[in-house]
Motif scaffolding. Structure first.
Motif, short mmCIF file in Angstrom:
data_model
loop_
_atom_site.label_atom_id
_atom_site.label_comp_id
_atom_site.label_asym_id
_atom_site.label_seq_id
_atom_site.Cartn_x
_atom_site.Cartn_y
_atom_site.Cartn_z
N TRP A 184 6.96 -0.46 0.99
CA TRP A 184 5.51 -0.29 0.76
C TRP A 184 4.82 0.15 2.05
CZ3 TRP A 184 2.48 0.79 -2.94
CH2 TRP A 184 2.81 0.40 -4.26
N SER A 185 5.20 -0.48 3.13
CA SER A 185 4.54 -0.12 4.41
C SER A 185 4.76 1.34 4.73
CB SER A 185 5.13 -0.96 5.55
OG SER A 185 5.10 -2.31 5.22
N PHE A 213 8.58 -4.95 0.83
CA PHE A 213 7.46 -4.87 1.78
C PHE A 213 7.68 -3.71 2.75
CE2 PHE A 213 5.38 -8.46 0.28
CZ PHE A 213 6.28 -9.49 0.06
N VAL A 214 8.92 -3.53 3.17
CA VAL A 214 9.19 -2.46 4.13
C VAL A 214 8.88 -1.12 3.50
CG1 VAL A 214 10.95 -1.37 5.55
CG2 VAL A 214 10.97 -3.86 5.22
N ILE A 254 0.69 -6.17 5.13
CA ILE A 254 1.93 -6.27 4.32
C ILE A 254 2.96 -7.10 5.06
CG2 ILE A 254 3.86 -4.91 3.39
CD1 ILE A 254 1.89 -2.64 2.89
N THR A 274 -0.19 -2.02 7.29
CA THR A 274 1.18 -2.49 7.54
C THR A 274 1.14 -3.92 8.11
OG1 THR A 274 1.04 -1.40 9.69
CG2 THR A 274 2.16 -0.20 7.94
N ILE A 295 8.97 -3.18 9.65
CA ILE A 295 7.59 -2.69 9.53
C ILE A 295 7.01 -2.47 10.93
CG2 ILE A 295 5.29 -3.30 8.69
CD1 ILE A 295 6.62 -4.94 6.50
#
Lengths: 253, 222, 213, 65
Positions: D21-22, D18-19, A109, A106, A52
């Motif tokens: 979604w980001s 999560f990745v 998250i 981000t 991310i």
């Protein structure tokens, strides 16, 4: 009174650069995504969530960079009455705000698996949240006047006042943060970062940078058309007054 | 120079006294809003006591912000602001005078009422002097930064709401140093750094805010 | 030797051109009546002369030096009376005039101003309960308190009764006799002996016709 | 290519969501803004062209006369 001469010339240059920015941005994006999501290793501690970072960090850098860019444009508008500066600031504001929003989302998250909650009043995230408020403040003020031409100067002033306050806000938030919490380990890593990760970060930064600038150019074209529309509605010709007068002298002689 | 500053300060204070219901309304807001918190977070003395400084400071911020339209809005609407910009006196000095009058009309009453709120919210004893000193040092900055917000939103639609969005983010440093000063005092640490920061913000606001507000006013009366 | 001159003044308000290429030269004692249809730019011209609006093009100069060089000095020369009377309802007439006197005029001229417009009787009444004509007289009384060379009057006679209008005309004549300059935008004709005329219609942005008097 | 983490990423490992979604939200935000910007500036261009066509006609005659 060459109100549009200079911005028009700048716009022609920007229009020529636009396809390059889009193309380069696209290529870098593909390379960045590949490098970030596939080619670089997962973090030993955070597993995949570290990926991310390749979106979060560039978004943070560009969000702040765009605000400073807006402040520069606004300052040049206030000091040298340069309409182009203000139009650029207006064009960059929504793009910067979007980047700021992406950075926050981000970040949140990323926070869930790392700290167990979506929002942590970490100094960096908090400063970014306040930056988003500054963006909203600018955009709201810029469009808050019935007579649109009245909104340019206040918005420019706010951008400059905002940028002067950013370091003070950042400092006070860090001051507040260190008092209340051991400074949370933000797995950003510095130069010690794995070269593959660093490459992904750079590629994504380049990609977002070019794409965001391209979007700003598109919005700048829009902002200039808005001004031309207002001028056209009042009978001022599209090209500047100089040619306008010449034309009139011929007819009335 | 000081003559002009005192002239506008005297006039604005006279107006404030003659229209003192405005001040009373803001103070009423200050007290009533504080009284809401026990219903919100529960009447438990410990929780209230711990968050009391924060509540008082946040409400002081909001009270100052609610009364910011008294700075220029009325003068702008009846044409007096236009004439004020046309006097030979420098506009930043006049803005300073108006901000001072606004502070005396809003900041001082807030400081006077803060102990009452402290009692209502069970603030610890040692915190009172620091809260008062912090407010005394912080509220002038709120008036000055608020003056910029008020000037920027002259003529804008829904100026009151817009001012909140513009001004509150800029109030955050004052809020942080004001509240952490009280927390430090309660925890027995020195409050010197906090007050130095508040003082620094005040000096910066004194120097910069009038200039920004004056530029915004000149644009608004055009 | 003319005192207040304007060269090629052009004014744009909110993207709308109001007047263009306006020239004038006024010497001490001149009075100039601005006429023209509504929206022709009379008020805009007065506001440009007062320094409230920055002209889009052209320049304004006093004794030859452009006013932009020293805006504060220009503000010390100009008294501007706009449409709004700018009276604070909570202040009395005397307090209001005293404020303008202290801010940028002669503090001891308040009584003279009150007599000048027959306001001595109303000196201690709050502005809130004045009639519009009385409010207009208080606004005009500010001219006496500020006692500056250039008077810019935007429809000064609105709401004035006959006696007050004559008093204003005497005042203007006296002011001109002392070498003052008066520019007034009016629809109601007021007695301005050998005044110049500036018809704003001549300077509409589209048309280019000749030089003003 | 480091040790096949592609599998865990694509395989929908616990953190992989999560990745995704980001990046999805990032793409959505920038995408929406891009679309809005493009349509907005195009619409303005059309309005300007229309206005000038309407305005252009009488002016053009005036200059020719």
């Amino acid at each position: 009174m060459h109100r549009f001469a200079n911005p028009a010339r700048f716009m022609r240059v920007a229009e020529r650069l636009l396809p390059w920015f889009l193309g380069l941005g696209g290529i870098l994006l593909l390379a960045g995504l590949y490098q970030g999501l596939i080619a670089s290793p997962a973090d030993y501690q955070q597993h995949e969530t570290v990926r991310i970072m390749y979106l979060h960090v560039p978004a943070a850098i560009l969000a702040q960079g765009f605000y400073f860019g807006m402040a520069l444009g606004s300052a040049s508008f206030l000091i040298w009455k340069h309409p182009l500066g203000d139009l650029m600031a207006r064009a960059m504001a929504p793009v910067g705000a979007a980047l700021c929003f992406i950075c926050l989302v981000t970040g949140a998250i990323w926070g869930k698996p790392t700290w167990g909650t979506y929002w942590v009043w970490d100094a960096r995230l908090t400063s970014m949240l306040i930056l988003l408020f500054l963006y909203f403040g600018y955009m709201a003020l810029a469009n808050a006047f019935d007579d649109p031409s009245r909104g340019h100067k206040p918005a420019a002033l706010l951008a400059v006042v905002g940028v002067v306050n950013i370091p003070v806000i950042k400092f006070s938030v860090y001051f507040f943060n260190t008092l209340h919490q051991k400074s949370t380990l933000f797995a950003e890593g510095g130069p010690s970062m794995d070269p593959d990760m660093l490459l992904a970060l750079m590629l994504m930064l380049g990609a977002l940078g070019f794409l965001a600038t391209a979007m700003a150019i598109i919005r700048l074209r829009g902002e200039m058309t808005v001004v031309k529309l207002r001028a056209a509605r009042h009978g001022l010709n599209r090209h500047d007054d100089a040619t306008q007068d010449v034309k009139h002298e011929e007819t009335t002689r | 120079m000081t003559g002009v500053f005192l002239t506008i300060l005297k006039r604005d204070l006279l107006l404030t006294i003659r229209q003192s219901t405005d001040v009373a309304l803001v103070m009423a807001f200050f007290v009533v809003a504080a009284a809401l918190f026990p219903f919100g977070v529960g009447p438990g003395p410990e929780t209230l006591g711990r968050i009391a400084p924060g509540i008082v400071w946040v409400l002081a911020l909001l009270a100052v912000m609610l009364s910011l339209d008294r700075l220029f809005q009325q003068d702008w609407e009846d044409g007096a602001l236009e004439l004020i910009t046309l006097t030979p006196a420098p506009l930043p000095i006049l803005v300073l005078g108006k901000a001072a009058a606004h502070w005396i009309g809003t900041g001082l009453p807030l400081i006077a009422l803060a102990p009452l709120l402290g009692i209502m919210l069970n603030l610890t004893e040692t915190a009172y002097p620091i809260l008062i000193a912090g407010l005394a040092l912080g509220t002038p900055s709120l008036s000055l930064i608020g003056a910029v917000g008020a000037a920027l939103t002259l003529g804008a639609r829904r100026a009151g709401l817009l001012m909140a969005l513009l001004v509150l983010p800029l109030y955050i440093p004052v809020l942080i140093f004001g509240v952490t000063a009280v927390d430090a005092a309660v925890a027995g640490f020195s409050v010197r750094p906090h007050f130095l920061y508040l003082g620094a913000i005040l000096l910066a606001s004194l120097a910069l805010a009038p200039l920004a507000a004056a530029a915004a006013i000149r644009n608004a009366v055009e | 030797m003319s005192e207040l001159t304007g060269q090629d003044l052009t004014c744009i308000r909110g993207e709308r051109p109001v007047f263009a290429r306006l020239n004038f030269a006024w010497t001490a004692g001149t009075a100039c009546q601005l006429t023209g249809p509504n929206g022709a730019g009379k008020s805009s011209l007065l506001r440009v002369l007062a320094g409230l609006i920055q002209p889009a093009a052209g320049s304004l100069s006093w004794h030859g030096t452009p006013i932009d060089e020293d805006r504060e000095a220009h503000r010390a020369r100009v008294s501007y009376c706009g449409h709004q009377e700018a009276l604070k309802s909570a202040l009395t007439v005397r307090e209001g005039l005293q404020f303008w006197a202290d801010l940028g005029g002669l503090p001891n001229r308040v009584d003279a101003a009150l007599e000048g417009f027959e306001l001595t009787g109303l000196a201690d009444t709050p502005a809130r309960i004045l009639s519009s004509g009385q409010k207009r007289r208080v606004a005009l009384a500010r001219l006496i308190v500020e006692s500056r060379p250039i008077w810019l009057l935007d429809e000064p006679t609105v709401g004035l009764d006959k006696a007050s209008q004559e008093r204003l005309e005497h005042l203007i004549a006296a002011h001109r006799a002392e070498g003052g300059i008066v520019a007034a935008a009016t629809h109601v004709p007021i007695a301005l002996p050998d005044a110049k005329n500036l018809d704003m219609a001549d300077f509409a942005p589209g048309r280019l016709r000749g030089q003003a008097a | 290519m480091s040790e096949g983490d592609l599998g865990s990423l694509l395989g929908g490992g616990r953190h992989a969501a999560f990745v995704w979604w980001s990046y999805a939200i990032g793409a959505a935000t920038l995408g929406l803004l891009a679309i809005q910007s493009i349509f907005w500036s195009r619409r303005l261009k059309r309005q300007l062209a229309a206005l000038e066509a309407a305005q252009g006609a009488p002016e053009a005659q005036e200059t020719r006369r």
